[in-house]
Design a protein around this motif. Structure first.
Motif, PDB file in Angstrom:
ATOM      1  N   ASN A  26       0.834  -1.200   0.000  1.00  0.00           N
ATOM      2  CA  ASN A  26       0.000   0.000   0.000  1.00  0.00           C
ATOM      3  C   ASN A  26       0.872   1.255   0.000  1.00  0.00           C
ATOM      4  O   ASN A  26       1.576   1.539   0.968  1.00  0.00           O
ATOM      5  CB  ASN A  26      -0.923  -0.008   1.222  1.00  0.00           C
ATOM      6  N   SER A  27       0.807   2.024  -1.089  1.00  0.00           N
ATOM      7  CA  SER A  27       1.624   3.230  -1.204  1.00  0.00           C
ATOM      8  C   SER A  27       1.188   4.317  -0.225  1.00  0.00           C
ATOM      9  O   SER A  27       1.939   5.260   0.023  1.00  0.00           O
ATOM     10  CB  SER A  27       1.574   3.774  -2.630  1.00  0.00           C
ATOM     11  N   LYS A  28      -0.006   4.196   0.347  1.00  0.00           N
ATOM     12  CA  LYS A  28      -0.498   5.174   1.321  1.00  0.00           C
ATOM     13  C   LYS A  28       0.095   4.947   2.708  1.00  0.00           C
ATOM     14  O   LYS A  28      -0.061   5.778   3.592  1.00  0.00           O
ATOM     15  CB  LYS A  28      -2.028   5.089   1.434  1.00  0.00           C
ATOM     16  N   LYS A  29       0.737   3.816   2.917  1.00  0.00           N
ATOM     17  CA  LYS A  29       1.288   3.482   4.233  1.00  0.00           C
ATOM     18  C   LYS A  29       2.780   3.818   4.291  1.00  0.00           C
ATOM     19  O   LYS A  29       3.476   3.827   3.283  1.00  0.00           O
ATOM     20  CB  LYS A  29       1.092   1.997   4.531  1.00  0.00           C
ATOM     21  N   THR A  30       3.256   4.057   5.504  1.00  0.00           N
ATOM     22  CA  THR A  30       4.685   4.280   5.717  1.00  0.00           C
ATOM     23  C   THR A  30       5.341   2.935   6.028  1.00  0.00           C
ATOM     24  O   THR A  30       4.647   1.933   6.246  1.00  0.00           O
ATOM     25  CB  THR A  30       4.910   5.237   6.906  1.00  0.00           C
ATOM     26  N   LEU A  31       6.654   2.923   6.103  1.00  0.00           N
ATOM     27  CA  LEU A  31       7.364   1.695   6.475  1.00  0.00           C
ATOM     28  C   LEU A  31       6.963   1.275   7.889  1.00  0.00           C
ATOM     29  O   LEU A  31       6.809   0.096   8.171  1.00  0.00           O
ATOM     30  CB  LEU A  31       8.874   1.896   6.370  1.00  0.00           C
ATOM     31  N   ALA A  32       6.774   2.244   8.773  1.00  0.00           N
ATOM     32  CA  ALA A  32       6.376   1.940  10.156  1.00  0.00           C
ATOM     33  C   ALA A  32       4.974   1.341  10.218  1.00  0.00           C
ATOM     34  O   ALA A  32       4.667   0.568  11.114  1.00  0.00           O
ATOM     35  CB  ALA A  32       6.440   3.201  11.011  1.00  0.00           C
ATOM     36  N   GLU A  33       4.131   1.696   9.256  1.00  0.00           N
ATOM     37  CA  GLU A  33       2.764   1.169   9.224  1.00  0.00           C
ATOM     38  C   GLU A  33       2.676  -0.186   8.516  1.00  0.00           C
ATOM     39  O   GLU A  33       1.615  -0.772   8.454  1.00  0.00           O
ATOM     40  CB  GLU A  33       1.827   2.168   8.533  1.00  0.00           C
ATOM     41  N   GLY A  34       3.805  -0.652   7.974  1.00  0.00           N
ATOM     42  CA  GLY A  34       3.821  -1.998   7.431  1.00  0.00           C
ATOM     43  C   GLY A  34       4.153  -2.153   5.961  1.00  0.00           C
ATOM     44  O   GLY A  34       4.201  -3.264   5.456  1.00  0.00           O
ATOM     45  N   ARG A  35       4.402  -1.041   5.243  1.00  0.00           N
ATOM     46  CA  ARG A  35       4.779  -1.175   3.834  1.00  0.00           C
ATOM     47  C   ARG A  35       6.154  -1.822   3.768  1.00  0.00           C
ATOM     48  O   ARG A  35       7.036  -1.498   4.554  1.00  0.00           O
ATOM     49  CB  ARG A  35       4.790   0.211   3.167  1.00  0.00           C
ATOM     50  N   LYS A  36       6.340  -2.773   2.838  1.00  0.00           N
ATOM     51  CA  LYS A  36       7.599  -3.507   2.766  1.00  0.00           C
ATOM     52  C   LYS A  36       8.463  -3.116   1.566  1.00  0.00           C
ATOM     53  O   LYS A  36       9.634  -3.461   1.524  1.00  0.00           O
ATOM     54  CB  LYS A  36       7.328  -5.016   2.671  1.00  0.00           C
ATOM     55  N   LEU A  37       7.875  -2.461   0.573  1.00  0.00           N
ATOM     56  CA  LEU A  37       8.588  -2.127  -0.659  1.00  0.00           C
ATOM     57  C   LEU A  37       8.686  -0.612  -0.832  1.00  0.00           C
ATOM     58  O   LEU A  37       7.899   0.125  -0.253  1.00  0.00           O
ATOM     59  CB  LEU A  37       7.841  -2.698  -1.872  1.00  0.00           C
ATOM     60  N   PRO A  38       9.614  -0.153  -1.689  1.00  0.00           N
ATOM     61  CA  PRO A  38       9.625   1.281  -2.022  1.00  0.00           C
ATOM     62  C   PRO A  38       8.308   1.667  -2.699  1.00  0.00           C
ATOM     63  O   PRO A  38       7.682   0.853  -3.374  1.00  0.00           O
ATOM     64  CB  PRO A  38      10.792   1.403  -3.007  1.00  0.00           C
ATOM     65  N   LYS A  39       7.895   2.916  -2.538  1.00  0.00           N
ATOM     66  CA  LYS A  39       6.613   3.363  -3.075  1.00  0.00           C
ATOM     67  C   LYS A  39       6.511   3.186  -4.589  1.00  0.00           C
ATOM     68  O   LYS A  39       5.414   3.055  -5.118  1.00  0.00           O
ATOM     69  CB  LYS A  39       6.359   4.822  -2.710  1.00  0.00           C
ATOM     70  N   THR A  40       7.642   3.174  -5.288  1.00  0.00           N
ATOM     71  CA  THR A  40       7.605   3.008  -6.749  1.00  0.00           C
ATOM     72  C   THR A  40       7.022   1.655  -7.154  1.00  0.00           C
ATOM     73  O   THR A  40       6.479   1.516  -8.243  1.00  0.00           O
ATOM     74  CB  THR A  40       9.008   3.147  -7.360  1.00  0.00           C
ATOM     75  N   TYR A  41       7.117   0.646  -6.286  1.00  0.00           N
ATOM     76  CA  TYR A  41       6.583  -0.688  -6.574  1.00  0.00           C
ATOM     77  C   TYR A  41       5.210  -0.914  -5.945  1.00  0.00           C
ATOM     78  O   TYR A  41       4.641  -1.989  -6.094  1.00  0.00           O
ATOM     79  CB  TYR A  41       7.536  -1.772  -6.051  1.00  0.00           C
TER      80      TYR A  41
END
Length: 145
Positions: A26-41
């Motif tokens: 989810n590009s709307k989430k931060t790394l702290a909120e659980g995003r695992k990949l860079p926003k470009t992916y």
């Protein structure tokens, strides 16, 4: 806590499959909120159905579980769903050579979801509404001053 992994478990057993939550992509989430990949992916608010559709179309074995990501604050059905994916056979060989790791599977999902027919019309439909609402809000604030 009991460790469920043991060397005699086979890769075809669902417990050994990798887990993917929609929050990982989810590009709307931060790394702290659980995003695992860079926003470009990543994509905006992916659903477990979209992830499942993309993976099934690629020929991978997929299972969907009604689980909520632990870091997810919203309990809505939109954010529910955990996808399990088999990337290795019982003998340890890869099911698909193009998907050797969890990250490679997630990058593929991030590239494929925008190509779905359900996503093709979404940005155009939502774009005028958001700009229209933003302009109304700014007009309302000017009148109150």
């Amino acid at each position: 806590m009991i460790n469920s992994w043991s060397p005699d478990k086979k890769h075809s057993e669902v417990e050994r499959w990798i887990c993917i939550y929609p929050a990982y992509l989810n590009s709307k989430k931060t790394l702290a909120e659980g995003r695992k990949l860079p926003k470009t992916y990543c994509v905006e608010n992916p659903t477990h159905q979209e992830i499942r559709d993309v993976l099934v179309a690629s020929g991978l074995h997929v299972g969907v579980e009604n689980k909520l990501y632990p870091r997810e604050r919203s309990k809505e059905m939109l954010f529910r769903g955990r996808i399990r994916v088999q990337i290795k056979n019982d003998d340890g060989t890869l099911v698909k050579p193009e998907f050797p790791t969890r990250e490679s599977v997630m990058r593929f999902i991030g590239e494929s979801i925008p190509k779905l027919k359900t996503r093709q019309n979404r940005p155009a439909d939502q774009q005028p509404q958001t700009t229209h609402q933003a302009s109304n809000k700014s007009k309302g604030k000017k009148g109150r001053r």
